[in-house]
Design an enzyme around this catalytic site. Sequence first.
Site, short mmCIF file in Angstrom:
data_model
loop_
_atom_site.label_atom_id
_atom_site.label_comp_id
_atom_site.label_asym_id
_atom_site.label_seq_id
_atom_site.Cartn_x
_atom_site.Cartn_y
_atom_site.Cartn_z
CB ALA A 64 31.02 38.96 50.06
CD GLU A 109 26.35 33.48 52.49
OE1 GLU A 109 25.92 32.32 52.60
OE2 GLU A 109 26.31 34.13 51.43
CD GLU A 126 23.95 35.92 48.59
OE1 GLU A 126 25.15 36.26 48.63
OE2 GLU A 126 23.14 36.21 49.48
N GLY A 143 28.11 34.98 47.89
CA GLY A 143 27.77 35.98 46.87
C GLY A 143 27.83 35.44 45.45
N1 COA Z 1 37.04 36.22 50.22
C1 COA Z 1 38.35 36.54 50.16
N2 COA Z 1 39.29 35.74 49.67
C2 COA Z 1 38.90 34.54 49.23
C3 COA Z 1 37.59 34.11 49.27
C4 COA Z 1 36.62 35.01 49.77
N3 COA Z 1 35.31 34.72 49.82
N4 COA Z 1 37.50 32.85 48.79
C5 COA Z 1 38.77 32.50 48.46
N5 COA Z 1 39.61 33.52 48.72
C6 COA Z 1 41.06 33.53 48.50
C7 COA Z 1 41.80 32.74 49.58
O1 COA Z 1 41.98 33.53 50.74
C8 COA Z 1 43.10 32.42 48.88
O2 COA Z 1 43.92 33.57 48.91
P1 COA Z 1 45.50 33.41 49.21
O3 COA Z 1 46.00 32.57 48.07
O4 COA Z 1 45.98 34.82 49.19
O5 COA Z 1 45.61 32.72 50.53
C9 COA Z 1 42.66 32.21 47.44
O6 COA Z 1 41.39 32.87 47.31
C10 COA Z 1 42.50 30.76 47.06
O7 COA Z 1 41.61 30.17 48.00
P2 COA Z 1 41.99 28.84 48.84
O8 COA Z 1 41.11 28.84 50.05
O9 COA Z 1 43.45 28.75 49.04
O10 COA Z 1 41.54 27.73 47.81
P3 COA Z 1 40.99 26.26 48.15
O11 COA Z 1 40.89 25.55 46.86
O12 COA Z 1 41.78 25.64 49.24
O13 COA Z 1 39.50 26.48 48.71
C11 COA Z 1 37.29 27.45 48.75
C12 COA Z 1 38.50 27.03 47.89
C13 COA Z 1 36.30 28.15 47.83
C14 COA Z 1 36.63 26.21 49.36
C15 COA Z 1 37.76 28.40 49.87
O14 COA Z 1 38.55 29.42 49.28
C16 COA Z 1 36.66 29.04 50.63
O15 COA Z 1 36.05 28.41 51.47
N6 COA Z 1 36.35 30.33 50.35
C17 COA Z 1 35.36 31.07 51.06
C18 COA Z 1 33.98 30.68 50.61
C19 COA Z 1 32.93 31.42 51.42
O16 COA Z 1 32.76 31.20 52.60
N7 COA Z 1 32.20 32.32 50.74
C20 COA Z 1 31.17 33.10 51.35
C21 COA Z 1 31.70 34.39 51.85
S1 COA Z 1 30.45 35.31 52.67
#
Ligand code: COA
Length: 257
Positions: A62, A130, A110, A107
């Site tokens: 999400a 989460e 999910e 999400g």
């Molecule tokens: N919500 C909003 N934005 C998200 C996102 C999320 N769940 N997951 C990734 N993004 C965005 C990042 O903020 C980034 O945006 P930016 O380029 O404007 O800064 C872009 O997507 C790329 O992500 P980034 O974190 O730079 O890539 P990465 O390869 O370093 O890491 C992940 C990838 C998936 C490990 C990392 O993005 C992450 O941990 N995301 C959240 C996962 C999460 O906790 N999901 C559950 C949410 S309840």
Amino acid sequence: MSVKYEKKEHVAVITIDRPDALNALNIEVLKALKEAASKARTDDDVYVVIITGAGRAFVAGADIAQMKDYTADEGRAFGKKGNKVFSKFEEMSKPVIAAINGFALGGGCELALACDIRIAGEKAKFGQPEVGLGITPGFGGTQRLPRVVGMSKAKELIFTGAVIDAQEALSIGLVSKVVPGETLMDVAFEMAQKIAENAQIAVRQSKIAINKGMQCDINTGLEFEMQAFGLCFSTEDQKDAMNAFVNKEKVTSFKNK
Ligand code: COA
């Protein structure tokens, strides 16, 4: 458009297309996903649905930026919205395949769980991170993950927030197949076509019986199966296929009647 909808033969391919944010689910994406589900459900020419993500993620969860300031009421409303959209895929009688190309976190995991079959590319990553963000899974993870991988593994994944790779996801039954990333869509499409070649009333009745049966006691579930089984004998497909068999022939295509 944050969600692409394409139709090829009897297969609808829904692609979540917000790669800059790793396809994170905001309100707009959820709305577009709901519209895509409705389009696939109501199009008689669509027999099978594939959901995938553009770029290096299936869905990275999400949208954290959008929900970070939510109140408890807003959080509940967002959870309700996500659950309603995901249930559209679970509840439609047509089979839905998740083709998981990359991150399927929160999400994203999910959404995959709300699909009927999960196929992963070898670089896919799964997790429910989460609790590390101060929330519980909110789009069905606490309910569907234990039903798919068992309570102990689901609790381990949800309490630790661990991210696992495609092979581990395969070993715990979270996905049914791991394939080279570049072949993922072809494998998903071939599977969809194989399903599409069968009698669709029988396929759909099977999905309904399995889904209903997984939520109730075995005898009630067997009742659902008996209803589904009986109904199939009122179809032309059953008569055609069984008559063909006894005549040492094979139906080449079903009427789906
Ligand atoms: N919500 C909003 N934005 C998200 C996102 C999320 N769940 N997951 C990734 N993004 C965005 C990042 O903020 C980034 O945006 P930016 O380029 O404007 O800064 C872009 O997507 C790329 O992500 P980034 O974190 O730079 O890539 P990465 O390869 O370093 O890491 C992940 C990838 C998936 C490990 C990392 O993005 C992450 O941990 N995301 C959240 C996962 C999460 O906790 N999901 C559950 C949410 S309840």
